[in-house]
Write a protein that holds these residues in place. Structure first.
Motif: not given
Length: 121
Positions: A36-59
Motif C-alpha cells: 500500500a505504501d508503494r502504491f501511494s508513492l506511485l499514486a502521484d502523477a509527478k512521482r510516477l513520471a519521474l520513476l518512468l523516466a528513470l526506468h527508461r534512462t537511469e541514471p
C-alpha cells in the motif's frame, strides 16, 4: 475456516473454504502495508513520471528529470527525496551533479509493466 483470525472466527461465512483462500491471498498485514505504501508513492502523477523516466534512462540528473517531466528543479528534488527516503531510488553524486536510479525491485517490476502496457496500447 482455520485461517480466519480468532477475533473473526465467530462470524458467519457462506463459503468458508474461499474465506480461507482469501485470507491466505491477503497474507501478512505488514506485507499488505508495504505494498500500500508503494502504491501511494506511485499514486502521484509527478512521482510516477519521474520513476518512468528513470526506468527508461537511469541514471539521470535532477535537472534533466525536471526538464523531462515538466517539473521545476525544487519540486523534482523534493519528490526524489521522498522516493529516496522510501528506498525506491538511490542517488549518485558526481561533483555538483546528482543522478538518480531506481533500486526497489518490486517498483522496477511495476514500472516495467506500466511501460509494456503503454507500448502495447
Amino acid at each position: 475456516m482455520h485461517l480466519v483470525p480468532a477475533d473473526r472466527a465467530g462470524r458467519r461465512a457462506i463459503d468458508g473454504h474461499r474465506v480461507c483462500d482469501a485470507v491466505a491471498a491477503i497474507g501478512e498485514p505488514g506485507h499488505v502495508r508495504a505494498w500500500a505504501d508503494r502504491f501511494s508513492l506511485l499514486a502521484d502523477a509527478k512521482r510516477l513520471a519521474l520513476l518512468l523516466a528513470l526506468h527508461r534512462t537511469e541514471p539521470l540528473a535532477v535537472s534533466d528529470l525536471a526538464l523531462a517531466t515538466g517539473m521545476n528543479d525544487p519540486a523534482a528534488s523534493q519528490a526524489l527525496r521522498l522516493l529516496r527516503a522510501a528506498g525506491v531510488v538511490e542517488r549518485e553524486k558526481d561533483g555538483r551533479v546528482v543522478r538518480y536510479r531506481v533500486v526497489d525491485a518490486e517498483v522496477r517490476g511495476l514500472l516495467a509493466h506500466c511501460a509494456a502496457a503503454e507500448a502495447g496500447g
